[in-house]
Design a protein around this motif. Sequence first.
Motif, PDB file in Angstrom:
ATOM      1  N   GLY A 154       0.725  -1.369   0.080  1.00 48.41           N
ATOM      2  CA  GLY A 154       0.116  -0.069  -0.167  1.00 48.41           C
ATOM      3  C   GLY A 154       0.880   1.122  -0.156  1.00 48.41           C
ATOM      4  N   VAL A 155       2.140   1.062   0.135  1.00 45.94           N
ATOM      5  CA  VAL A 155       2.941   2.261   0.277  1.00 45.94           C
ATOM      6  C   VAL A 155       4.204   2.011  -0.728  1.00 45.94           C
ATOM      7  N   ALA A 156       3.970   1.326  -1.476  1.00 46.91           N
ATOM      8  CA  ALA A 156       5.148   1.011  -2.403  1.00 46.91           C
ATOM      9  C   ALA A 156       5.734   2.159  -3.057  1.00 46.91           C
ATOM     10  N   GLU A 157       4.837   2.959  -3.796  1.00 48.08           N
ATOM     11  CA  GLU A 157       5.110   4.110  -4.662  1.00 48.08           C
ATOM     12  C   GLU A 157       5.963   5.252  -3.613  1.00 48.08           C
ATOM     13  N   HIS A 158       5.369   5.244  -2.686  1.00 48.30           N
ATOM     14  CA  HIS A 158       5.988   6.231  -1.520  1.00 48.30           C
ATOM     15  C   HIS A 158       7.250   5.675  -1.263  1.00 48.30           C
ATOM     16  N   ASN A 159       7.620   4.503  -0.953  1.00 48.88           N
ATOM     17  CA  ASN A 159       8.992   4.043  -0.659  1.00 48.88           C
ATOM     18  C   ASN A 159       9.858   4.158  -1.865  1.00 48.88           C
ATOM     19  N   TRP A 160       9.284   3.798  -2.980  1.00 49.56           N
ATOM     20  CA  TRP A 160      10.053   3.974  -4.250  1.00 49.56           C
ATOM     21  C   TRP A 160      10.782   5.497  -4.515  1.00 49.56           C
ATOM     22  N   ASN A 161       9.577   6.258  -4.311  1.00 48.39           N
ATOM     23  CA  ASN A 161      10.126   7.823  -4.439  1.00 48.39           C
ATOM     24  C   ASN A 161      11.015   8.194  -3.558  1.00 48.39           C
ATOM     25  N   HIS A 162      10.854   7.675  -2.432  1.00 47.43           N
ATOM     26  CA  HIS A 162      11.489   8.283  -1.114  1.00 47.43           C
ATOM     27  C   HIS A 162      13.283   7.720  -1.656  1.00 47.43           C
ATOM     28  N   ILE A 163      13.391   6.491  -1.856  1.00 49.23           N
ATOM     29  CA  ILE A 163      14.717   5.909  -2.224  1.00 49.23           C
ATOM     30  C   ILE A 163      15.224   6.679  -3.218  1.00 49.23           C
ATOM     31  N   ARG A 164      14.197   6.922  -4.321  1.00 47.94           N
ATOM     32  CA  ARG A 164      14.974   7.501  -5.475  1.00 47.94           C
ATOM     33  C   ARG A 164      15.377   8.941  -5.291  1.00 47.94           C
ATOM     34  N   THR A 165      14.763   9.682  -4.468  1.00 46.48           N
ATOM     35  CA  THR A 165      14.956  10.991  -4.043  1.00 46.48           C
ATOM     36  C   THR A 165      16.181  10.986  -3.310  1.00 46.48           C
ATOM     37  N   VAL A 166      16.468  10.298  -2.372  1.00 43.42           N
ATOM     38  CA  VAL A 166      17.613  10.053  -1.624  1.00 43.42           C
ATOM     39  C   VAL A 166      18.867   9.893  -2.513  1.00 43.42           C
ATOM     40  N   LEU A 167      18.659   8.721  -3.260  1.00 42.28           N
ATOM     41  CA  LEU A 167      19.892   8.432  -4.241  1.00 42.28           C
ATOM     42  C   LEU A 167      20.220   9.681  -5.024  1.00 42.28           C
ATOM     43  N   GLN A 168      19.285  10.354  -5.481  1.00 43.24           N
ATOM     44  CA  GLN A 168      19.571  11.630  -6.358  1.00 43.24           C
ATOM     45  C   GLN A 168      20.336  12.735  -5.486  1.00 43.24           C
ATOM     46  N   ASP A 169      19.774  12.944  -4.460  1.00 43.73           N
ATOM     47  CA  ASP A 169      20.125  14.169  -3.647  1.00 43.73           C
ATOM     48  C   ASP A 169      21.725  13.861  -3.122  1.00 43.73           C
ATOM     49  N   GLN A 170      21.940  12.508  -2.837  1.00 40.12           N
ATOM     50  CA  GLN A 170      23.362  11.918  -2.095  1.00 40.12           C
ATOM     51  C   GLN A 170      24.261  11.604  -3.181  1.00 40.12           C
ATOM     52  N   GLY A 171      23.794  11.751  -4.544  1.00 42.72           N
ATOM     53  CA  GLY A 171      24.834  11.394  -5.632  1.00 42.72           C
ATOM     54  C   GLY A 171      25.248  10.034  -5.671  1.00 42.72           C
ATOM     55  N   PHE A 172      24.582   9.064  -5.365  1.00 44.13           N
ATOM     56  CA  PHE A 172      24.855   7.548  -5.307  1.00 44.13           C
ATOM     57  C   PHE A 172      24.630   7.013  -6.664  1.00 44.13           C
ATOM     58  N   HIS A 173      25.537   6.288  -7.175  1.00 40.38           N
ATOM     59  CA  HIS A 173      25.414   5.640  -8.263  1.00 40.38           C
ATOM     60  C   HIS A 173      24.857   4.175  -8.286  1.00 40.38           C
ATOM     61  N   CYS A 174      23.396   4.102  -8.470  1.00 40.57           N
ATOM     62  CA  CYS A 174      22.794   2.874  -7.824  1.00 40.57           C
ATOM     63  C   CYS A 174      21.851   2.505  -9.142  1.00 40.57           C
ATOM     64  N   HIS A 175      21.515   1.351  -9.255  1.00 41.58           N
ATOM     65  CA  HIS A 175      20.296   0.597  -9.884  1.00 41.58           C
ATOM     66  C   HIS A 175      19.152   0.480  -9.081  1.00 41.58           C
ATOM     67  N   LEU A 176      18.077   1.084  -9.398  1.00 38.06           N
ATOM     68  CA  LEU A 176      16.753   0.426  -8.368  1.00 38.06           C
ATOM     69  C   LEU A 176      15.921   0.055  -9.222  1.00 38.06           C
ATOM     70  N   THR A 177      15.542  -1.204  -9.378  1.00 36.37           N
ATOM     71  CA  THR A 177      14.606  -1.782 -10.288  1.00 36.37           C
ATOM     72  C   THR A 177      13.312  -2.330  -9.460  1.00 36.37           C
ATOM     73  N   ASP A 178      12.121  -2.178 -10.142  1.00 28.78           N
ATOM     74  CA  ASP A 178      10.883  -2.803  -9.347  1.00 28.78           C
ATOM     75  C   ASP A 178      10.335  -4.025 -10.074  1.00 28.78           C
ATOM     76  N   HIS A 179      10.261  -5.037  -9.412  1.00 28.43           N
ATOM     77  CA  HIS A 179       9.654  -6.409  -9.657  1.00 28.43           C
ATOM     78  C   HIS A 179       8.522  -6.810  -8.959  1.00 28.43           C
ATOM     79  N   SER A 180       7.587  -5.887  -8.589  1.00 27.03           N
ATOM     80  CA  SER A 180       6.659  -6.044  -7.998  1.00 27.03           C
ATOM     81  C   SER A 180       5.635  -6.938  -8.586  1.00 27.03           C
ATOM     82  N   GLU A 181       5.268  -6.552  -9.830  1.00 25.90           N
ATOM     83  CA  GLU A 181       4.384  -7.475 -10.836  1.00 25.90           C
ATOM     84  C   GLU A 181       4.776  -8.845 -11.085  1.00 25.90           C
ATOM     85  N   ASP A 182       6.154  -8.968 -11.190  1.00 25.55           N
ATOM     86  CA  ASP A 182       6.956 -10.112 -11.632  1.00 25.55           C
ATOM     87  C   ASP A 182       6.905 -11.251 -10.796  1.00 25.55           C
TER      88      ASP A 182
END
Length: 913
Positions: A645-673
């Motif tokens: 129920g909060v997956a979208e919120h979590n996804w965007n929180h992680i992505r925002t922190v990665l951008q703000d901190q300049g971390f070079h990472c891959h975040l991939t979503d396999h919720s439907e798989d």
Amino acid sequence: MAFLGRAVRRVVRPPLSPLSRTTAWSYSSEPTKEKSVPYDKTLKQEDGASSGPTKPLPRSADVVVIGGGSLGCQTIYHLAKMGMTNVVLLERDRLTAGTTWHTAGLLWQLRPSDVEVELLAHTRNVISKDLEEETGLHTGWIQNGGLFIASNKQRLDEYKRLMSLGKVYGIESHVLSPAETKDLYPLMNVDDLYGTLYVPKDGTMDPAGTCTTLTRAATARGATVIENCPVTGIQVQTDDFGMKRVKAVETPHGTIETPCLVNCAGVWATKLGEMAGVKVPLIAMHHAYVVTERIEGIQNMPNVRDHDASVYLRLQGDALSVGGYEHNPIFWDEVSDKFAFSLFDLDWDVFMQHIEGAINRVPVLEQTGIKSTVCGPESFTADHKPLMGEAPEVRGFYLGCGFNSAGMMLGGGCGRELAHWIIHGRPEKDMYGYDIRRFHNSLTDNTRWIRQRSHESYAKNYSVVFPFDEPLASRNMRKDPFHQVLTEQGCVFQERHGWERPGWFTMDGPAPVKDYDYYGAYDIKKNVNYKYNILLGKEYTFDFPPHHDVIKNECLTCRHGVAVFDMSYFGKFYLSGPDAKKAADWLFTADVNKKPGSTVYTCMLNKRGGAEADLTVSRLEPGAANLPLAPQSNGDAYYLAIGGGVAEHNWNHIRTVLQDQGFHCHLTDHSEDMGMISIQGPKSREVLQEVLDTDLSNEAFPFSTHKVVNAAGHQVRAMRLSFVGELGWELHIPKDSCLPVYHAVMAAGAKHGIINSGYRAIDSLSIEKGYRHWHADLRPDDTPLESGLGFTCKLKSSIPFQGRDRLEKQKEEGLRRRIVCFTIDEKVPMFGLEAVFRNGTPVGHLRRSEYGFFIDKTIGYGYIRNPAGGVVSADFIKSGEFTLEKMGVTYEAKAHLKSPFDPENKRIKGIYA
């Protein structure tokens, strides 16, 4: 002159096309043609045409607020008040020209949400006190009180819940008998009343007076307000991380460079979003009220909300404004940019239902003339909550729109939170219920979902808010691989994030969710013999529901035997890449960098130390890709499992922190798989040992570990975890393997009495164990220390993580609030929002409550404060005498510092007495 009583008598109307009406119907008494708002002053230019912008445009600004209605004016006022002075408000016409100018301007202080009560309180303070002190101007605030009408016991119970919550916040309210109501409001018919709730300090706001005073105060602090300046484009640029960011705002009179804009464009917010590629899921509808002629004896009466008649009566000097929410509202599909200080013709056929209710409540209205009609556009959303926060598609693009005709009422509180969001990156309060990220990205541009859900939310706006209600609109949007087989076994589904997830299982056969019927509106055939809807209706109670014993059986079978839970709606993300370890250290409060094969329960925090999420993080072995069970990784990689129920919120929180901190990472979503089933209970090991090809002993497969194994010939990731406090494993399964694995588990479990269980059981089992639910007893305004989750924080290490500095300071200073578990001996249900008293003084309220079937008690969790402002210590809790107030009735409560169920955590380790 038209009279309200005559408007009820109507002639046969022509057939209607579905979902839209554009013509008004004729009546035996010609209705008034007058269309005007009941305010002494509006901000409309009498000479008509605009003469260009009222001020020169600056070349740049720190923030550009677009839209000069209630939210735009409140936002720029609060930005300026918080010290941000290089801010600009752009209004295409004059202030209030869109929807604010015709609003009814009602303010009710009590709502079934602690956050909304706080937001409304701030609005009231700004309008009734702060602005007048700052400017010397009167905003038009009138404190005439509010009166909620109850025609049945359930409605009065709902009002009593509000009264109990109001005591925590010091809001005066009184439950009145019909006779007392008649004394207060002599013109009211009380013959059919069960009772009323009277709130003396509710009142009425004036849109023009409020907005002009707000902008006067904002410009005095350095802000710039420019009218007659429409926005024609938004420039967006892509940064080094491939993320789009706001660059500039274009107008016919020049371009303003800015890194941040706020979309407060109301009905027009969707068009503004399209300029930047941002999805704004709202819809425009006609919303109306009529203004009566003078009524003798109505002066100084409180505003009235008769929810059961779906009507409100707003005091308008010596007259009334009468409006409400109908089941067949008119959609405004062709939103016009030229619509300013404009009104629609009132469709009397649609509006008639409000007149009938109003006349029943105040009979003198039958012989009262209608002075004018007010039918204007308003924006509505899928859950009748506003759209706020930073858009997922474009950084720096903030939303402050979709207020469902409550923009004046919520404007002050939301304007302050939006300003804090912009300046500090997050709001002060828990605004998740308004955050655009509460909706999954697959839904926010889905026309069917927006239209159907917005209609249902509008039509049910005055319905009793029951604890376990579910929507009927736009269902079956996201279904997991188990959906059909569980439907056949009697699953009664809940909807979360678009997903259908199991709620509980009826013994009376399938209860599928049908296509939405608009409650029979627009000549759409209403669903008949609708079993799912009938089961929902049986839950419309503040007592235990009829199927209380069914949920009890699901819970106790898990406690004593074995149960399987379909948790496939969980978010399932992989975090990998060169900086994955750095990112994991910074993102997660716990040390997740244990050896591969470990799984850790952790929180993610905002900069203020508040919990943005709780989740499990599993460290993976490096190696080749084995999707969806494992990503390719030459180094560190992590599997994140998050409440769906909060997956979208979590996804965007992680992505925002990665951008703000300049971390070079891959975040991939396999919720439907992948699907996910959780097998829990004392007999879970015996069942799964027949299905999995691995040793499940404590030594070979300890708690908080995971491994890829074979289940009935299919590869799955097995995790030894529990969300219910029992021995158990989760199986994360590629979607094509879900049904074979499920059938193998059920076959192996048959001799052990295995059953399907749903989230209603999880809610009970988890609170009994003391596990948190994010956005219930754990929110962004709660720290892990306050919420009893200090064990998830690596404070004994030297590893930095987001929010650590705030936690260290809080630990040093002591907790000013903390969560406490309460139980009561009486067999009564509680649902959250019940007031908590210590030695007779209100100290908080329950956030969450369920019945614990194993300990056979009602359990509630709430955060309490020390009324003296001091530290809330263990001794403060132990030394107090606590009571809980539910609907005005007080119950003695026992406070617990640890969960009363299995406090030594033996059961999750497989140790059963």
